[in-house]
Design an enzyme around this catalytic site. Structure first.
Site, PDB file in Angstrom:
ATOM      1  N   ASP A 186      -8.139 124.277 -31.983  1.00 28.51           N
ATOM      2  CA  ASP A 186      -7.842 123.693 -33.486  1.00 28.51           C
ATOM      3  C   ASP A 186      -9.088 123.333 -33.648  1.00 28.51           C
ATOM      4  OD1 ASP A 186      -5.372 124.741 -34.106  1.00 28.51           O
ATOM      5  OD2 ASP A 186      -4.346 122.514 -33.772  1.00 28.51           O
ATOM      6  N   ASP A 215       7.210 117.123 -29.929  1.00 32.13           N
ATOM      7  CA  ASP A 215       7.562 117.693 -28.586  1.00 32.13           C
ATOM      8  C   ASP A 215       8.994 117.062 -28.480  1.00 32.13           C
ATOM      9  OD1 ASP A 215       6.549 115.081 -28.447  1.00 32.13           O
ATOM     10  OD2 ASP A 215       4.782 115.700 -27.273  1.00 32.13           O
TER      11      ASP A 215
HETATM   12  O1  LIG Z   1      -4.021 119.222 -34.575  1.00 31.28           O
HETATM   13  C1  LIG Z   1      -4.055 119.193 -33.452  1.00 31.28           C
HETATM   14  C2  LIG Z   1      -3.861 117.975 -32.838  1.00 31.28           C
HETATM   15  C3  LIG Z   1      -3.890 117.671 -31.482  1.00 31.28           C
HETATM   16  N1  LIG Z   1      -4.047 118.804 -30.605  1.00 31.28           N
HETATM   17  C4  LIG Z   1      -4.049 118.774 -29.000  1.00 31.28           C
HETATM   18  O2  LIG Z   1      -2.639 118.055 -28.748  1.00 31.28           O
HETATM   19  C5  LIG Z   1      -2.683 117.396 -27.617  1.00 31.28           C
HETATM   20  C6  LIG Z   1      -2.403 116.104 -27.671  1.00 31.28           C
HETATM   21  O3  LIG Z   1      -2.939 115.271 -28.701  1.00 31.28           O
HETATM   22  P1  LIG Z   1      -3.709 113.822 -28.237  1.00 31.28           P
HETATM   23  O4  LIG Z   1      -4.330 113.268 -29.521  1.00 31.28           O
HETATM   24  O5  LIG Z   1      -4.493 114.007 -26.973  1.00 31.28           O
HETATM   25  O6  LIG Z   1      -2.283 112.883 -28.125  1.00 31.28           O
HETATM   26  P2  LIG Z   1      -1.822 111.930 -27.064  1.00 31.28           P
HETATM   27  O7  LIG Z   1      -1.141 111.025 -27.319  1.00 31.28           O
HETATM   28  O8  LIG Z   1      -2.526 111.995 -25.873  1.00 31.28           O
HETATM   29  O9  LIG Z   1      -0.567 112.888 -26.440  1.00 31.28           O
HETATM   30  C7  LIG Z   1       0.671 112.672 -26.131  1.00 31.28           C
HETATM   31  O10 LIG Z   1       1.596 112.441 -27.047  1.00 31.28           O
HETATM   32  C8  LIG Z   1       1.819 113.550 -28.048  1.00 31.28           C
HETATM   33  C9  LIG Z   1       2.837 113.640 -28.691  1.00 31.28           C
HETATM   34  O11 LIG Z   1       3.888 113.116 -28.207  1.00 31.28           O
HETATM   35  C10 LIG Z   1       1.901 115.018 -27.135  1.00 31.28           C
HETATM   36  O12 LIG Z   1       1.975 115.889 -27.947  1.00 31.28           O
HETATM   37  C11 LIG Z   1       1.240 115.169 -25.908  1.00 31.28           C
HETATM   38  O13 LIG Z   1       1.478 116.138 -25.149  1.00 31.28           O
HETATM   39  C12 LIG Z   1       1.067 113.955 -25.237  1.00 31.28           C
HETATM   40  O14 LIG Z   1       0.141 114.095 -24.150  1.00 31.28           O
HETATM   41  C13 LIG Z   1      -4.143 117.421 -27.148  1.00 31.28           C
HETATM   42  O15 LIG Z   1      -4.450 118.693 -26.321  1.00 31.28           O
HETATM   43  C14 LIG Z   1      -4.923 117.893 -28.404  1.00 31.28           C
HETATM   44  O16 LIG Z   1      -6.023 118.896 -28.144  1.00 31.28           O
HETATM   45  C15 LIG Z   1      -4.048 120.106 -31.161  1.00 31.28           C
HETATM   46  O17 LIG Z   1      -3.919 121.299 -30.623  1.00 31.28           O
HETATM   47  N2  LIG Z   1      -4.121 120.263 -32.552  1.00 31.28           N
END
Ligand SMILES: O=c1ccn([C@@H]2O[C@H](COP(=O)(O)OP(=O)(O)O[C@H]3O[C@H](CO)[C@@H](O)[C@H](O)[C@H]3O)[C@@H](O)[C@H]2O)c(=O)[nH]1
Ligand SMILES: [Mn+2]
Length: 577
Positions: free
Chosen positions: A137, A442
């Site tokens: 992204d 999710d």
């Molecule tokens: O526009 C976006 C924003 C995020 N991501 C990806 O989404 C994932 C999760 O995002 P992150 O910012 O790391 O959030 P976390 O709080 O670490 O994520 C937890 O919480 C999220 C919301 O519940 C879940 O989607 C994730 O899988 C879970 O690991 C990462 O791989 C990002 O690269 C994208 O692909 N596009």
């Protein structure tokens, strides 16, 4: 005889009777507290409002406590048997597509993404049945560069992993954990592969630092020419590059063995179109993969979560392919484990309670939530299929005809599926794919799957299947908790409110399980009241609790001590497991 043996086993936890006995006494204590509160209301003008506020807070806690009992009453643990899977199916296993999401080459460096990708490509699974997709992204040439390096290094790394059966298969994790596995192979061979990896990481990091890919490297892959001066992360055409084509006879490692398919995708981004964050990326991946590999099983992980157990795919299949239960299972969720937290982490970021207690409890009620990473889905259910008893999965789906079309044709087709306007006027993001409009897309998506009649399974093996990077500072912790509480509370307030939407579709206890998280945010109101008001009242010389000599103090002390002691005991037990 062999056929009648299940591919997985469900065990109940020991000590359930003791837990229930404890819960019954705590319930009695709570009732006494409420009774005291309701029967000792002071006269008007003598602090009645404050007192009633305490009653409200205690009623809230009581209700929340009941909600949390849903998952604590009869938790289960699952145990898959890959030896039985092997005996029954051999290598005749379904194709699996693996989706990895990344969003920014600076906060999620390509060298980290590369190690994750390599760990997933190196699964102990027939490589011709494995396809790994990265959604970028950030729309960054640097990430494509990392992937291109990964596609070359894989030719050395995969045979090395398989020859010596090493673990973990993320090269970064492997080399940081072991300082020379001379007992495995000759020191020369070990140093050679380590050196190759270090040099690759250095090249990638240098490119990221300088912000560009060297010209001589650009000349080696057509994909790099997708980028020009005008492209930015928020404004670019769809890019799909098949870096390793599993159907190509020449796509082999340095021992001549087939490699898994490897695809880079940056969906189209335009300022005037909302991109729906990770959910948008996941949906684009579902479509793009459908014209490349179209596997019936989709696994997804965040880019910082490498595979720590090379049998995790086979473990997950034990659930889907189980003859008795498999047809009901929509997804298999693994816990979110982190490898960067110390034992002294004071913010509870290791998610022990969720991972070790609550998810296992949800599993006994209809299944754990989908938590966005470390999860295996049936493609069909992500695409909106309702559960029916007679549904038969086509496990042979996804093996594409070798001579069907050229790589360029496939890429063109895939790009059109990753365009911004593709979803206009469709059900994508609503009835089809991962849901839009929610910070925790999710959880909402998994919930809709449960409401369509599917169950899910929680697999929490002793050796973690995935390892990610968790928050370590207070600021990161607060940000994550704020996002989760806010996201789940917004589901509670929306038309997908679990009690209303799932009414008649899932078990009441299962709905209660979801509310443990749905009510996190409003819990803070009762907590704030309970910690602030009694102290202020003391300043005024009035106590909101019974005198220490009164028998009414007993239920207060009992509930407080026993509940917390039980939690401490559980925690100690988990820490020393
Ligand atoms: O526009 C976006 C924003 C995020 N991501 C990806 O989404 C994932 C999760 O995002 P992150 O910012 O790391 O959030 P976390 O709080 O670490 O994520 C937890 O919480 C999220 C919301 O519940 C879940 O989607 C994730 O899988 C879970 O690991 C990462 O791989 C990002 O690269 C994208 O692909 N596009
Ligand atoms: Mn993350």
């Amino acid at each position: 005889m062999e056929r009648s043996r299940r591919l997985f086993e469900t065990e109940t936890h020991g000590g359930r009777a003791a837990y229930r006995l404890h819960a019954v006494t705590v319930a009695a204590g709570i009732l006494l507290v409420l009774y005291y509160r309701a029967t000792h209301v002071p006269a008007a003008g003598e602090g009645r409002a404050t007192w009633l506020g305490m009653l409200a807070a205690e009623l809230w806690y009581a209700a929340y406590w009941v909600v949390t009992q849903s998952v604590r009453w009869s938790p289960v643990r699952r145990r898959p048997f890959i030896d039985r899977l092997a005996a029954r199916h051999g290598e005749r296993l379904p194709c699996v597509d693996i989706f990895v999401c990344t969003a920014d080459p600076y906060s999620e460096p390509p060298s980290l993404v590369v190690s994750t990708i390599l760990s997933l490509m190196a699964y102990n699974y027939p490589p011709e049945k494995l396809s790994v997709y990265l959604s970028d992204d950030g729309g960054s040439i640097l990430t494509l560069y990392g992937m291109w390096e990964a596609s070359l290094f894989a030719k050395h790394w995969l045979p090395f992993c398989k020859r010596y059966n090493i673990e973990p298969r993320s090269p970064a994790a492997y080399f940081s954990e072991s300082d020379g596995h001379q007992e495995l192979c000759t020191p020369k061979e070990w140093s050679l592969i380590k050196d190759m990896f270090d040099k690759m990481t250095e090249r990638i990091d240098t490119a990221v630092m300088s912000g560009k890919v060297p010209e001589e490297i650009k000349a080696r892959h057509k994909g790099f020419y997708e980028w020009n001066q005008e492209i930015s992360s928020k404004n670019h055409q769809p890019i799909v590059q098949i870096l390793i084509d599993g159907k190509d006879q020449n796509a082999v490692d340095n021992e001549g063995k087939v490699l898994p398919t490897l695809v880079y995708m940056a969906r189209e981004k335009r300022p005037q179109h909302h991109h729906n964050f990770k959910a948008g990326a996941m949906n684009a991946l579902i479509r793009v993969s459908s014209v490349i590999s179209n596997s019936p099983i989709i696994m997804n992980v965040d880019c910082d979560m490498y595979s720590n157990n090379n049998d995790a795919v086979r473990d997950a299949l034990c659930f889907f392919l189980d003859e008795e239960m498999g047809h009901k299972i929509g997804f298999v969720q693994y816990p979110q484990n982190y490898n960067n937290l110390s034992k002294n982490n004071i913010y509870g970021n290791s998610l022990h309670v969720i991972n070790e207690v609550e998810m296992g409890g949800m599993d006994s009620l209809g299944g754990p939530m989908y938590i966005g990473t470390g999860c295996f889905h049936r493609r069909e259910i992500l695409c909106g299929r309702k559960f029916t008893e007679d549904y038969q999965e086509d496990w042979n789906a996804g093996i594409k005809d070798k001579l069907q079309e050229s790589i360029d044709e496939t890429e063109e087709k895939a790009k059109s599926l990753a365009a911004c306007t593709y979803e206009h006027g469709t059900q994508w993001g609503d009835e089809i794919g991962v849901k839009y409009g929610c910070v925790v897309e999710d959880v909402n998506t998994g919930f809709a799957i449960h409401c369509r009649g599917w169950e899910s399974v929680y697999n929490n093996p002793k050796k973690p299947a995935f390892m990610g990077v968790g928050p370590t500072t207070l600021a990161q912790t607060i940000l994550q908790h704020k996002r989760w509480s806010e996201g789940i509370f917004s589901i509670f307030l929306s038309k997908y409110n679990v009690f209303l939407f799932a009414h008649g579709k899932t078990k009441l206890q299962h709905q209660m399980g979801y509310h443990i998280y749905g009510l996190w945010a409003p819990n803070s109101l009762a907590t704030l009241y309970y910690v602030i008001i009694p102290s202020l009242a003391l300043l005024k010389g009035t106590s909101l609790f019974p005198e220490i000599t009164s028998p009414w103090i007993a239920p207060f002390v009992y509930v407080f001590c026993v509940k917390n002691m039980y939690s401490l005991m559980r925690h100690y037990h988990l820490e020393t497991r």
